[in-house]
Design an enzyme around this catalytic site. Structure first.
Site, PDB file in Angstrom:
ATOM      1  N   GLU A   1       0.825  -1.210  -0.203  1.00  0.00           N
ATOM      2  CA  GLU A   1      -0.163   0.051  -0.002  1.00  0.00           C
ATOM      3  C   GLU A   1       0.857   1.440   0.060  1.00  0.00           C
ATOM      4  O   GLU A   1       0.409   2.376  -0.589  1.00  0.00           O
ATOM      5  CB  GLU A   1      -0.822  -0.048   1.288  1.00  0.00           C
ATOM      6  CG  GLU A   1      -1.988  -1.088   1.063  1.00  0.00           C
ATOM      7  CD  GLU A   1      -2.955  -1.082   2.278  1.00  0.00           C
ATOM      8  OE1 GLU A   1      -3.222  -0.008   2.764  1.00  0.00           O
ATOM      9  OE2 GLU A   1      -3.258  -2.127   2.861  1.00  0.00           O
TER      10      GLU A   1
ATOM     11  N   ASP B   1      -2.562  -4.478   3.365  1.00  0.00           N
ATOM     12  CA  ASP B   1      -2.219  -4.715   4.729  1.00  0.00           C
ATOM     13  C   ASP B   1      -3.234  -5.981   5.085  1.00  0.00           C
ATOM     14  O   ASP B   1      -4.201  -5.956   4.590  1.00  0.00           O
ATOM     15  CB  ASP B   1      -2.660  -3.615   5.432  1.00  0.00           C
ATOM     16  CG  ASP B   1      -1.678  -2.382   5.420  1.00  0.00           C
ATOM     17  OD1 ASP B   1      -0.727  -2.858   4.679  1.00  0.00           O
ATOM     18  OD2 ASP B   1      -2.025  -1.206   5.622  1.00  0.00           O
TER      19      ASP B   1
ATOM     20  N   ASP C   1      -5.808  -6.346   7.051  1.00  0.00           N
ATOM     21  CA  ASP C   1      -6.998  -5.862   7.543  1.00  0.00           C
ATOM     22  C   ASP C   1      -8.226  -5.961   6.455  1.00  0.00           C
ATOM     23  O   ASP C   1      -8.006  -6.157   5.392  1.00  0.00           O
ATOM     24  CB  ASP C   1      -6.809  -4.499   8.326  1.00  0.00           C
ATOM     25  CG  ASP C   1      -6.378  -3.465   7.616  1.00  0.00           C
ATOM     26  OD1 ASP C   1      -6.666  -3.503   6.215  1.00  0.00           O
ATOM     27  OD2 ASP C   1      -5.915  -2.796   7.975  1.00  0.00           O
TER      28      ASP C   1
ATOM     29  N   GLU D   1      -9.696  -3.284   5.112  1.00  0.00           N
ATOM     30  CA  GLU D   1      -9.349  -2.486   4.028  1.00  0.00           C
ATOM     31  C   GLU D   1      -8.272  -3.071   3.014  1.00  0.00           C
ATOM     32  O   GLU D   1      -8.209  -2.913   1.723  1.00  0.00           O
ATOM     33  CB  GLU D   1      -9.005  -1.122   4.663  1.00  0.00           C
ATOM     34  CG  GLU D   1     -10.095  -0.358   5.444  1.00  0.00           C
ATOM     35  CD  GLU D   1     -11.489   0.182   4.800  1.00  0.00           C
ATOM     36  OE1 GLU D   1     -11.266   0.186   3.557  1.00  0.00           O
ATOM     37  OE2 GLU D   1     -12.565  -0.043   5.358  1.00  0.00           O
TER      38      GLU D   1
ATOM     39  N   TYR E   1       5.397   2.422  10.604  1.00  0.00           N
ATOM     40  CA  TYR E   1       4.116   2.918  10.232  1.00  0.00           C
ATOM     41  C   TYR E   1       3.512   3.790  11.213  1.00  0.00           C
ATOM     42  O   TYR E   1       3.365   3.053  12.575  1.00  0.00           O
ATOM     43  CB  TYR E   1       3.405   2.010   9.584  1.00  0.00           C
ATOM     44  CG  TYR E   1       2.303   2.572   8.545  1.00  0.00           C
ATOM     45  CD1 TYR E   1       2.793   3.452   7.615  1.00  0.00           C
ATOM     46  CD2 TYR E   1       1.094   2.366   8.785  1.00  0.00           C
ATOM     47  CE1 TYR E   1       1.773   4.012   6.576  1.00  0.00           C
ATOM     48  CE2 TYR E   1       0.099   2.885   7.926  1.00  0.00           C
ATOM     49  CZ  TYR E   1       0.584   3.713   6.927  1.00  0.00           C
ATOM     50  OH  TYR E   1      -0.492   4.440   6.342  1.00  0.00           O
TER      51      TYR E   1
ATOM     52  N   ARG F   1       0.164   4.869  11.379  1.00  0.00           N
ATOM     53  CA  ARG F   1      -1.166   4.711  11.319  1.00  0.00           C
ATOM     54  C   ARG F   1      -1.179   3.419  11.776  1.00  0.00           C
ATOM     55  O   ARG F   1      -1.595   2.457  11.078  1.00  0.00           O
ATOM     56  CB  ARG F   1      -1.770   5.081   9.961  1.00  0.00           C
ATOM     57  CG  ARG F   1      -1.733   6.614   9.946  1.00  0.00           C
ATOM     58  CD  ARG F   1      -2.475   6.994   8.676  1.00  0.00           C
ATOM     59  NE  ARG F   1      -1.796   6.839   7.182  1.00  0.00           N
ATOM     60  CZ  ARG F   1      -1.193   7.761   6.788  1.00  0.00           C
ATOM     61  NH1 ARG F   1      -1.189   9.206   7.098  1.00  0.00           N
ATOM     62  NH2 ARG F   1      -0.665   7.603   5.657  1.00  0.00           N
TER      63      ARG F   1
ATOM     64  N   HIS G   1      -0.410  -3.707  11.600  1.00  0.00           N
ATOM     65  CA  HIS G   1       1.048  -3.147  11.635  1.00  0.00           C
ATOM     66  C   HIS G   1       1.587  -3.319  13.106  1.00  0.00           C
ATOM     67  O   HIS G   1       0.957  -3.894  13.982  1.00  0.00           O
ATOM     68  CB  HIS G   1       1.197  -1.614  11.473  1.00  0.00           C
ATOM     69  CG  HIS G   1       0.468  -1.257  10.140  1.00  0.00           C
ATOM     70  ND1 HIS G   1       1.201  -1.268   8.918  1.00  0.00           N
ATOM     71  CD2 HIS G   1      -0.842  -0.989   9.849  1.00  0.00           C
ATOM     72  CE1 HIS G   1       0.395  -0.881   7.951  1.00  0.00           C
ATOM     73  NE2 HIS G   1      -0.935  -0.655   8.341  1.00  0.00           N
TER      74      HIS G   1
END
Length: 765
Positions: free
Chosen positions: A9, A81, A83, A85, A286, A288, A331
């Site tokens: 991403e 990632d 998850d 999303e 990361y 976020r 993450h």
DNA sequence: CAGTGAGCGAGCTTCCGCTTGACTT
């Protein structure tokens, strides 16, 4: 040619991973989502089972083209990632790049370490369509809520407003807190503190003890002090117990925002922007994330660092577990990429934020601190009340040597210190006993970080949206961020010393606020409307409830369109009802009282240009209007405050034959000289007390500045079209009706015509 | 751009979550 294409991403992540994977792998990034619901309309086909209408946004076209080219004749590994999303991004990539869902390799890793990535490559799976469908349900629900509620507001309240699952709850939190503050009535009380020393202590070392009882009136406090005059004070009980204090877990987005706010005074968006820079330079992981997890590699590095710096007894492995509802933990926690780097080069903000992250990370793997807490209870003969002295002594500092977390609460008024060695039955003597008047405090307004914290507790919003959500509710005019000066007040203090009680009146400042979030009248109006018509949507548990449904979709227990259908039916009926129901666009006017000069009614309400106060007209005479100031609310403004607003515009006098007027405009306070010369007031100027002399100064300064702005720094005889001017953002080039930036490091006053033409030509492409 | 507060109405606004640059006068 490389045979493999890995898609992640984030481009910074791509760079790092490429190093780990070697020459057979090309690594590219999707820059987040590559498709979204159509922006033109609802983007959902209601008649066709809520089928989403996806399109590739314009700014994603280039990335998609590049990925398409790179995917040709290569094995594609989807490494978005792990998850909801991320899974959706992987699926959108299969759709757009024309890859089969079955048979396309999907890999995941939670940490960017060589071991984790190689392990992921060893264990590919395929795209999990149940998880993808949970994301589609999330996306469609948010679109339905946002795009059906917002137009109701345009119709019923005012245009361009918005409502959504996340932002509307954020506003609600602020509105409810504000109403608690408005309803709060401060009550005074007296707090009693004594300075004692042991009767047998020749040095008379003093220690503080407080009376847990608070007196409601001065009389009671005074009576207490008088009863202490000849009294004997005896130690009733000494309690000593060891306490342990544990280090805080490593940073997540939310806790980083909170600590950077408290310790460094940074706003939520500032924190994120500085962290982004650190991340792009490869200095931190990361930024976020909702996970408190550290990679085993990082844990080992922490241990090594701690051992080197403080010795092995300071190192202690801690495995933190997230307590956050709905955390997806794709993450690691936010930590330095290389723990051995204790400091970095960079801007002051970067250095300080890095230092904070480094300390928090390392401290999280240190041993807990050991303290001794002593509580001494002191009895007063002839009275039931007892004094209590507490002291805390650090026996072993542990992680405190490196880092201690700050709190939102005000620091305690008296710091606890060392207490003398005393045992039950010992007599103590007082030096002074003081009763000080205090006042109960209203709940504190939220600041950005404490709002984020509350939202996170409710499971509302994600690390990537905390900062933008705050920006949105400010941009919509629902909320303002502001600081308030403290107000002065007096308080009484009674002191018993040397056998007699004396009294004095002191003054203090209270209520000072820095960068707090306060709802506006519009925020309150919209909130009340939503509460009335759409209560279930802005319920604090709405997100948590739909998340449970999304989980069922992710488990495969229910299909996503069935889930959405069950939601949409009742929801859409609420929308229909709301449209049919008449609304009070501007809310209710609030009567503040009568104008003492004219006896006419003074009201506060929302007008065409926002909240205002009005002195009603009578017969021929027109009503008078004045806008409310930032931070003033219809619900809480007083008659006196309202009347003060009519003091402007105010004529200061005349200068060179033209009138000088001071007023408040859309852009703050201004002076106007004559018909159309305006100048803004400076920071320290107060429009209510501004003098004519100061007005003249401001107008003169304004004129001088305008002359300077219109005089070019550079002009060229060969080409009169080419000018270098000084603007709001520094020097710039003006050429044939267009403006051009001057590259960094160029001295504008030394520019030649050739250089200017080059800059113009360079910016053309 | 700087005081206003009548009324009509074309055309526009808006969500949440993933990601970075772009770039003002």
């Amino acid at each position: 040619m490389q045979e493999n294409l890995v898609i992640v991403e984030s481009p910074a992540k791509a760079k790092t991973i490429e190093k780990f994977l070697g020459k057979d792998f090309m690594v590219k990034s999707s820059f987040g989502h590559i498709r979204d619901l159509s922006k033109k309309d609802l983007g959902i086909n209601l008649a066709d089972g809520f089928a989403p209408v996806y399109e590739i946004p314009k700014d994603k076209r280039k990335v998609v083209d590049e990925l398409t080219r790179a995917a040709k004749d290569r094995t594609v590994w989807l490494a978005s990632d792990e998850d909801r999303e991320g899974e959706a991004i992987a699926w959108h990539l299969t759709e757009v790049l024309g890859l089969p869902v079955e048979g396309t390799k999907r890999i995941v890793f939670h940490e960017i370490t060589k071991r984790a990535i190689l392990e992921a490559i060893e264990n590919p799976r395929t795209v999990d369509m149940n998880l993808v469908n949970a994301q589609q349900a999330r996306r469609v629900l948010d679109r339905l809520v946002g795009f059906e509620l917002s137009p109701v507001l345009w119709k019923k309240v005012r245009p361009s407003l918005s409502a959504g699952r996340v932002q509307s709850v954020a506003v609600r939190l602020l509105v409810e807190r504000e109403r608690e503050i408005i309803a709060f009535r401060s009550t005074p009380y007296f707090r009693v503190v004594a300075q004692f020393h042991a009767a047998g202590d020749k040095d008379r070392t003093l220690f503080k003890a407080e009376l847990p009882t608070r007196f409601e009136s001065r009389e009671e406090a005074e009576a207490f002090l008088r009863s202490c005059v000849g009294a004997t004070f005896t130690v009733a009980k000494v309690e000593e117990k060891p306490v342990q204090r544990y280090p805080a877990p490593p940073f997540t987005t939310s806790t980083l925002q909170q600590e950077a706010g408290r310790k460094l005074g940074m706003s939520v968006s500032q924190t994120m922007s500085v962290a982004q820079h650190l991340y792009e330079q490869g200095l931190i992981t990361y930024m976020r994330t909702d996970s408190v997890n550290l990679s085993t590699l990082a844990l080992a590095q922490c241990k090594e660092q701690i051992t080197n710096l403080y010795g092995e007894k300071y190192s202690s492995y801690h495995n933190y577990k997230t307590k956050t509802k709905g955390a997806q933990e794709a993450h690691e926690a936010i930590r330095p990429s290389y723990i051995e780097r204790q400091a970095i080069e960079g801007t002051p903000a970067e250095k300080r934020l890095y230092d904070l992250i480094w300390k928090r990370t390392v401290a999280s793997q240190m041993v807990s601190a050991e303290l001794d807490r002593t509580t001494i209870t002191i009895a007063i003969d002839g009275r039931r009340e007892q004094f209590v002295a507490t002291g805390e002594v650090v026996r072993f500092d542990g992680f405190l040597r490196l880092y201690s977390e700050s709190t939102d609460e005000e620091p305690a008024e008296d710091s606890e210190g060392l207490l003398p060695k005393l045992s039950a039955g010992d007599e103590v003597l007082y030096q002074t006993i003081t009763a000080t008047q205090r006042f109960t405090m209203p709940p504190a307004r939220y600041n950005e970080a404490s709002l984020v914290k509350r939202l996170e507790e409710l499971g509302i919003g994600r690390p990537s949206t905390y900062a933008p959500t705050i920006t949105t509710i400010i941009n919509r005019g629902y909320v303002v961020k502001q600081s308030k000066e403290g107000q002065k007040r007096t308080y009484e203090q009674l002191t018993l010393a040397g056998g007699s009680v004396s009294a004095k009146t002191l003054s203090e400042s209270f209520g000072k606020e820095k960068n707090r979030l306060q709802p506006t009248d519009i925020g309150m109006l919209v909130n009340d409307y939503l509460e009335q018509q759409f209560a279930p949507i802005i319920d604090y548990n709405f997100t948590a409830n739909v998340e449970k449904e999304f989980d069922r979709v992710a488990e495969g227990d229910i299909t996503w369109d069935k889930m959405i259908a069950a939601f949409y039916g009742p929801f859409h009926r609420m929308v229909d009802t709301a449209i049919e129901t008449q609304s009070d666009k501007h809310g209710q006017a609030r009567v503040l009282g009568a104008d003492p000069k004219t006896g006419r009614t003074v009201k506060a309400r929302i007008g065409r240009y926002g909240p205002m106060v009005e002195i009603e007209g009578e017969g021929e005479e027109k009503p008078r209007f004045a806008s409310l100031k930032k931070g003033q609310l219809i619900e809480s403004i007083t008659l006196d405050e309202a009347l003060a607003l009519f003091a402007l515009p105010r004529t200061l006098g005349e200068w060179e034959g033209e009138p000088m007027v001071v007023g408040l405009g859309r852009f703050g306070a201004y002076v106007r000289w004559g018909k159309s010369t305006f100048a803004s007031l400076a920071k320290g100027d107060d429009p209510y007390t501004l003098t004519l002399e100061r007005g003249v100064e401001l107008i003169k300064a304004h004129q001088a500045q305008r002359t300077a702005a219109n005089t070019p720094i550079r002009s060229f005889a060969e080409d009169p079209d080419m000018l270098v001017k000084n603007g709001r953002y520094g020097a710039y080039i003006a050429y044939k009706g267009k403006n051009y930036r001057i590259p960094k490091g160029t001295k504008p006053e030394e520019l030649t015509l050739d250089e200017c033409l080059k800059i113009v030509a360079a910016s053309k492409k």
